[in-house]
Write a protein that holds these residues in place. Structure first.
Motif, PDB file in Angstrom:
ATOM      1  N   UNK A   1      10.912  -2.880  -4.128  1.00 47.04           N
ATOM      2  CA  UNK A   1      10.177  -3.042  -2.873  1.00 47.04           C
ATOM      3  C   UNK A   1      10.710  -4.222  -2.062  1.00 47.04           C
ATOM      4  N   UNK A   2      11.055  -5.315  -2.754  1.00 51.39           N
ATOM      5  CA  UNK A   2      11.607  -6.473  -2.059  1.00 51.39           C
ATOM      6  C   UNK A   2      12.949  -6.123  -1.417  1.00 51.39           C
ATOM      7  N   UNK A   3      13.755  -5.350  -2.125  1.00 49.64           N
ATOM      8  CA  UNK A   3      15.040  -4.902  -1.574  1.00 49.64           C
ATOM      9  C   UNK A   3      14.814  -4.093  -0.293  1.00 49.64           C
TER      10      UNK A   3
ATOM     11  N   UNK B   1       0.806  -1.223   0.000  1.00 52.63           N
ATOM     12  CA  UNK B   1       0.000   0.000   0.000  1.00 52.63           C
ATOM     13  C   UNK B   1       0.844   1.281   0.000  1.00 52.63           C
ATOM     14  N   UNK B   2       2.151   1.170  -0.269  1.00 53.74           N
ATOM     15  CA  UNK B   2       3.018   2.347  -0.066  1.00 53.74           C
ATOM     16  C   UNK B   2       2.753   3.503  -1.036  1.00 53.74           C
ATOM     17  N   UNK B   3       2.064   3.256  -2.137  1.00 54.72           N
ATOM     18  CA  UNK B   3       1.755   4.335  -3.085  1.00 54.72           C
ATOM     19  C   UNK B   3       0.301   4.774  -2.986  1.00 54.72           C
TER      20      UNK B   3
END
Length: 361
Positions: free
Chosen positions: A330-332, A214-216
């Motif tokens: 995002x995984x990083x 949900x970061x965006x």
């Protein structure tokens, strides 16, 4: 003395004990009576994931310092342990980087005043609870003040040693470019199932994954950075994690890798009522079907109980599907944040070593 002065004295007592312990070496305790037994007891109560048992000992000793008439074995709650720990000892531990939670001793004392075999029975691990009882009895029965203080010194020495051991472990930093998203998912699943820390680890991992999904958007993920110290009923949270938009609660999530019984559902309903969220949808992310096999009447991952619908989904499947939605960036970032969590002085040695084992390349 007033409450603030009492809490400050409690904090200073712990700081003084740890400062004294920091000046000592193992050889300084060679002349202690039955050192082998003391070493075994402190090992059993300090080197465990549950921080509550060492919290009970620290609270008992602090209470005795504040009031020489305090009888910690027969009236543990006589010193008002909650404010002593939460507003005194807790801050001393955090200052000295001793792994602890906000209400450690209260979580294992469970409102039982007498610390004995009956109290220890059924505690997990029971060996740690019995070590608490045995150590406090040794201290209480020792008439020689110098020897008694040295035994107390030894407890704080071992506590400090454990903290230093934990801090010395370096955490593997991953190069996620060599890992596909489903390999990352598989490793995270192994980590949360094998090193759950009473629910702290799976709650943190799930909340981080949701945050990146949900970061965006305007949706916020709430509750995930809090360690699991007690029931939601006592902590006044509607659930372990929830998402909200402009302050409005949307969905609720309970994260667990333990059996879910009707008592857990009752606690959940009470938390929802207390927080005005009874009408909100709630999802248990757990091990399916193992964690719900004592609940009758669930079908297709749904159970209606006391007029409330509870949804259930498998935690492994949830992680696999959710990780598939994330970009490589995002995984990083996700792995970086979880590494920071694992590297904290608050994490047990077992959790750190487990991370390094699972995520070694």
């Amino acid at each position: 003395m007033n409450i603030k002065e009492r809490n400050e004295k409690a904090k200073q007592f712990i700081l003084d004990q740890l400062a004294m312990a920091g000046q000592l070496n193992e050889i300084d305790f060679d002349n202690l009576p039955d050192l082998k037994k003391l070493k075994s007891l402190t090992q059993d109560l300090i080197h465990v994931n549950s921080k509550g048992f060492r919290g009970v000992v620290a609270t008992a000793l602090t209470g005795k310092f504040l009031d020489e008439n305090y009888d910690y074995l027969n009236d543990f709650y006589g010193c008002k342990p909650r404010p002593v720990f939460e507003n005194g000892i807790f801050y001393a531990f955090r200052e000295m980087k001793i792994p602890c939670g906000k209400s450690d001793p209260l979580n294992v004392a469970k409102n039982v005043s007498v610390l004995d075999e009956n109290w220890a029975k059924g505690k997990k691990p029971q060996k740690a609870a019995m070590a608490v009882v045995s150590l406090l009895r040794i201290i209480d029965n020792e008439r020689d003040k110098a020897i008694r203080q040295k035994i107390i010194n030894y407890f704080f020495f071992q506590l400090l040693s454990y903290s230093k051991e934990s801090a010395s472990i370096s955490i593997n930093t991953l190069d996620e470019t060599f890992l596909s998203n489903q390999v990352v998912a598989s490793k995270l699943i192994s980590f949360v199932l094998r090193y759950p820390e009473a629910g702290t680890t799976p709650q943190l991992v799930i909340s981080k994954i949701l945050s990146f999904i949900y970061d965006r958007s305007s949706i916020n993920v709430v509750g995930g950075d809090e360690s699991v110290f007690g029931t939601n009923t006592t902590s006044k949270k509607p659930a372990d994690i929830w998402i909200e938009d402009e302050g409005e609660v949307l969905n609720l999530y309970e994260i667990t890798v333990k059996k879910i019984d009707y008592k857990r559902l009752d606690d959940s309903i009470q938390s929802l009522i207390d927080t005005g969220c009874l009408e909100k949808p709630i999802l248990f992310i757990c091990r399916m079907p193992d964690d719900i096999n004592t609940l009758d009447g669930h079908q297709n991952g749904v159970l209606t109980y006391n007029n409330k619908s509870f949804n259930f989904v498998d935690i492994s499947s949830f992680i696999k599907s959710s990780i598939a939605l994330l970009s490589s960036r995002q995984i990083e970032a996700l792995l970086s944040e979880i590494e920071e969590f694992v590297g904290s002085y608050l994490r047990p040695v077992k959790t750190k070593n487990g991370w390094n084992e699972i995520f070694s390349l």
